[in-house]
Design a protein around this motif. Structure first.
Motif, short mmCIF file in Angstrom:
data_model
loop_
_atom_site.label_atom_id
_atom_site.label_comp_id
_atom_site.label_asym_id
_atom_site.label_seq_id
_atom_site.Cartn_x
_atom_site.Cartn_y
_atom_site.Cartn_z
N MET A 214 25.60 11.15 -88.00
CA MET A 214 25.03 10.49 -89.17
C MET A 214 24.58 9.07 -88.82
SD MET A 214 25.00 12.43 -91.94
CE MET A 214 25.11 11.33 -93.36
N ALA A 215 25.32 8.40 -87.94
CA ALA A 215 25.00 7.02 -87.57
C ALA A 215 23.70 6.98 -86.77
CB ALA A 215 26.14 6.42 -86.76
N PRO A 216 22.90 5.91 -86.92
CA PRO A 216 21.63 5.79 -86.20
C PRO A 216 21.83 5.45 -84.73
CG PRO A 216 22.02 3.83 -87.51
CD PRO A 216 23.13 4.78 -87.84
N VAL A 217 22.09 6.46 -83.94
CA VAL A 217 22.31 6.28 -82.50
C VAL A 217 21.46 7.30 -81.74
CG1 VAL A 217 24.64 5.35 -82.74
CG2 VAL A 217 24.32 7.82 -82.59
N ASP A 218 21.15 6.97 -80.50
CA ASP A 218 20.36 7.89 -79.67
C ASP A 218 21.30 8.79 -78.86
OD1 ASP A 218 17.61 7.36 -80.26
OD2 ASP A 218 17.86 5.40 -79.33
N VAL A 219 22.03 9.62 -79.58
CA VAL A 219 22.91 10.62 -78.96
C VAL A 219 22.48 11.99 -79.46
CG1 VAL A 219 25.27 11.43 -78.69
CG2 VAL A 219 24.82 8.97 -78.83
N ALA A 220 22.02 12.83 -78.57
CA ALA A 220 21.43 14.13 -78.96
C ALA A 220 22.52 15.20 -79.04
CB ALA A 220 20.35 14.53 -77.96
N LYS A 221 23.14 15.28 -80.23
CA LYS A 221 24.19 16.28 -80.45
C LYS A 221 23.83 17.25 -81.57
CE LYS A 221 28.18 13.61 -78.83
NZ LYS A 221 29.54 13.11 -79.20
N GLY A 222 22.59 17.18 -82.07
CA GLY A 222 22.19 18.05 -83.17
C GLY A 222 22.01 19.49 -82.75
N GLN A 223 22.16 20.41 -83.72
CA GLN A 223 22.08 21.84 -83.45
C GLN A 223 21.32 22.56 -84.55
OE1 GLN A 223 26.42 22.25 -83.37
NE2 GLN A 223 26.30 22.92 -81.24
N VAL A 224 20.74 23.70 -84.20
CA VAL A 224 20.24 24.66 -85.17
C VAL A 224 21.11 25.89 -85.04
CG1 VAL A 224 18.29 26.08 -85.91
CG2 VAL A 224 17.89 23.76 -85.05
N GLY A 266 13.43 15.94 -85.15
CA GLY A 266 14.56 15.08 -84.83
C GLY A 266 14.27 13.63 -85.18
N PHE A 267 15.04 13.07 -86.07
CA PHE A 267 14.83 11.67 -86.46
C PHE A 267 15.20 10.74 -85.32
CE2 PHE A 267 15.43 7.62 -88.42
CZ PHE A 267 14.60 7.60 -89.52
N GLY A 268 16.32 11.06 -84.63
CA GLY A 268 16.78 10.20 -83.55
C GLY A 268 17.08 8.80 -84.04
N HIS A 269 16.78 7.83 -83.22
CA HIS A 269 16.86 6.41 -83.59
C HIS A 269 15.67 5.71 -82.95
CE1 HIS A 269 18.25 2.57 -84.83
NE2 HIS A 269 18.56 2.16 -83.60
N ASP A 270 15.79 5.34 -81.67
CA ASP A 270 14.63 4.88 -80.92
C ASP A 270 13.91 6.06 -80.27
OD1 ASP A 270 14.94 2.14 -81.48
OD2 ASP A 270 16.45 1.96 -79.91
N ARG A 271 14.61 7.18 -80.16
CA ARG A 271 14.03 8.37 -79.53
C ARG A 271 14.29 9.59 -80.42
NH1 ARG A 271 16.64 5.72 -75.41
NH2 ARG A 271 18.41 7.12 -75.52
N GLY A 272 13.23 10.28 -80.76
CA GLY A 272 13.32 11.50 -81.56
C GLY A 272 12.19 12.42 -81.16
N GLY A 273 11.83 13.35 -82.05
CA GLY A 273 10.72 14.22 -81.70
C GLY A 273 10.60 15.45 -82.58
N LEU A 274 9.59 16.24 -82.26
CA LEU A 274 9.33 17.52 -82.91
C LEU A 274 9.44 18.60 -81.85
CD1 LEU A 274 8.45 18.72 -85.69
CD2 LEU A 274 6.12 18.69 -84.81
#
Length: 518
Positions: A214-224, A266-274
């Motif tokens: 939830m916190a705005p950090v650039d740690v890629a731990k998201g899942q589908v 992916g919202f990310g923080h400084d780094r995200g994407g589609l």
């Protein structure tokens, strides 16, 4: 203290002051290595430099978008970091990694400080404060195991017509028409998006998007994750992981091979994407990047060019803000086309395709109001916008209604009068002077005009999520509001706010009474 230690301390102090003096001397010399310009020429140079360097990453932000103090102490230091301008004790200087010289950066700073307004003029609300044809339905209180007011998502399942909610505790709940709840499943991280299976034979299956952090950090731990919740023990199958704080996922057979694929933002923080998740014959998923950019926050899918293949639109709300369309190239990839673009301070928060003027072309309902970054002040351009489709996916702004900190808007014909009304929430409302602005109902009148109603529900929660659906089965759309008030005081931008939101009420329903008149 011994004499030897005293001498060591003195030498250290002398060295520190000597180093600081030398550094400031270097900064000063770097700042003045160009001939001095008069005031008018300096502003011209500053604007040219700002346009040159700012527009390389996003739309140019005009100085009047925020006040002088916020530029100086909020946005400009953040801009300096992106350009690798160093900041030592409030003094800026360039080094070998910087994108521009110290003198150039000082010209930009001077331009914004001299041309930005002292304060912003915020429009006053002219809304009527009433219930506007809605009644309040609240959950039945349950002191044991009640869901906390940390709602991250709301949706009605079209298959069973039941309401589902998710929270920051990683839980998913099901709610019946009387708003009694049942815990369905606990996921690895908070759920921010749900795709319900449209096959009635698998009504108890869904694909959920888990944000990871939830916190705005650039740690890629998201899942589908594919979730089965029809049995006593839920089933969870990870379709992909290592995503940068994903917010939403959409499903389609994008390459027409008979297998369901997914696109997730992916919202990310400084780094995200589609990201495109292409299902392989062995039912594993190949992940590919469609766009590398932070702020991917909302998706809409559809066949936008009528070629029989599903396309995607995505709202990016960080840095380079705007709506991009990704047209299916029929070969497993997409062409990219920008639809709308906004300054990086707008705080883009949601969009929806809806035909407001009933000409057969989808218009865009858009909101701006995210207000938790480097310019945490009330802004006159926050609110609800309508962009009318002129054809060939060209749009013109035709409507704006100011709502402080607007988070989301959904258009629907609530009264079945042949006109599109709008429901809007604001997580960053003006809680000090107009807390009722947290929920606004814009009732369509005629010729694109709207009558604003601020429905008095501000005491019940701080609204971060919303869904519009027929909850009670009377044929008229109702409004479900998700409350995230636990721990939310740290995200209030104003001093002296005294609101006691209900922290044991994760959601409320505004029941549409229009059907009662028949």
């Amino acid at each position: 203290m011994s004499g030897k230690k005293s001498r060591s301390v003195v030498i250290a102090i002398i060295f520190l002051f000597g180093f600081t003096a030398i550094l400031f001397s270097v900064i000063s010399s770097c700042s003045n290595n160009n001939p001095k310009l008069n005031a008018a020429d300096s502003l011209i140079v500053g604007r040219r430099l700002a346009q040159q360097y700012c527009k390389s990453c996003h739309q140019f932000p005009e100085p009047d978008l925020i006040d002088k103090k916020t530029w100086e102490f909020g946005v400009l230091p953040a801009m300096a970091k992106q350009l690798k301008i160093q900041n030592y004790m409030g003094q800026y200087f360039a080094d070998t990694t910087s994108a521009l010289s110290t003198n150039e950066w000082q010209q930009i700073v001077s331009y914004y400080k001299k041309t930005a307004p002292q304060t912003l003029v915020i429009p006053k609300s002219n809304a009527v404060k009433n219930w506007s044809g809605f009644s309040l339905q609240r959950p039945k209180k349950s002191p044991a195991a009640a869901p906390p007011a940390m709602t991250t998502f709301l949706a009605v399942n079209p298959q069973d017509q039941q309401l589902y909610s998710a929270d920051a505790g990683n839980n998913i709940f099901r709610w019946d028409q009387n708003l009694n709840f049942k815990l369905i499943s606990t996921l690895p991280s908070p759920v921010t998006g749900i795709i319900f299976n449209d096959d009635k034979s698998t009504v108890n299956e869904a694909v959920v998007t888990c944000i990871g952090n939830m916190a705005p950090v650039d740690v890629a731990k998201g899942q589908v994750i594919k979730l089965g919740f029809g049995t006593k023990k839920t089933r969870q199958v990870v379709l992909t992981d290592s995503l940068p704080r994903p917010i939403q996922t959409v499903a389609a057979d994008f390459n027409k091979d008979g297998l369901t694929d997914y696109v997730t933002c992916g919202f990310g923080h400084d780094r995200g994407g589609l990201f495109l998740l292409t299902q392989q014959p062995d039912h594993q998923y190949k992940k590919s990047v469609l766009k590398e950019a932070p702020g991917g926050t909302q998706l809409v899918s559809g066949d936008f060019n009528n070629d029989g293949f599903t396309d995607v639109m995505c709202l990016f709300s960080q840095s380079d803000e705007g709506i991009w369309m990704f047209l299916n190239n029929r070969k497993g990839g997409f062409f990219t086309q920008n639809i709308l673009r906004f300054p990086p301070i707008y705080g883009s928060s949601s969009f929806q395709l809806a035909d407001f003027n009933r000409d057969g072309k989808p218009d865009i309902l858009y909101t701006a109001g995210d207000n938790s970054d480097y310019s945490r002040v009330l802004k006159p351009y926050h609110g609800v916008y309508i962009f009318t489709n002129l054809g060939n996916w060209k749009f013109k702004q035709t409507f704006f209604y100011h709502i402080d900190g607007c988070t989301k808007a959904i258009a629907a014909d609530f009264k079945k009068a042949g006109k599109m009304d709008i429901a809007a929430i604001a997580f960053f409302a003006d809680f000090k002077f107009n807390p009722e602005g947290g929920f606004t109902y814009l009732e369509a009148t005629f010729n694109g005009k709207y009558l604003a109603h601020e429905v008095p529900v501000s005491a019940y929660g701080r609204w971060i999520s919303m869904d519009v659906n027929d909850v009670n089965g009377d044929g008229y759309p109702d409004i479900i509001l998700g409350n995230f008030s636990i721990g939310a005081r740290g995200l209030i931008n104003q001093k002296g706010v005294n609101i006691n939101w209900d922290t044991q009420e994760p959601l409320i329903v505004l029941k549409n009474l229009a059907g009662k008149k028949e």
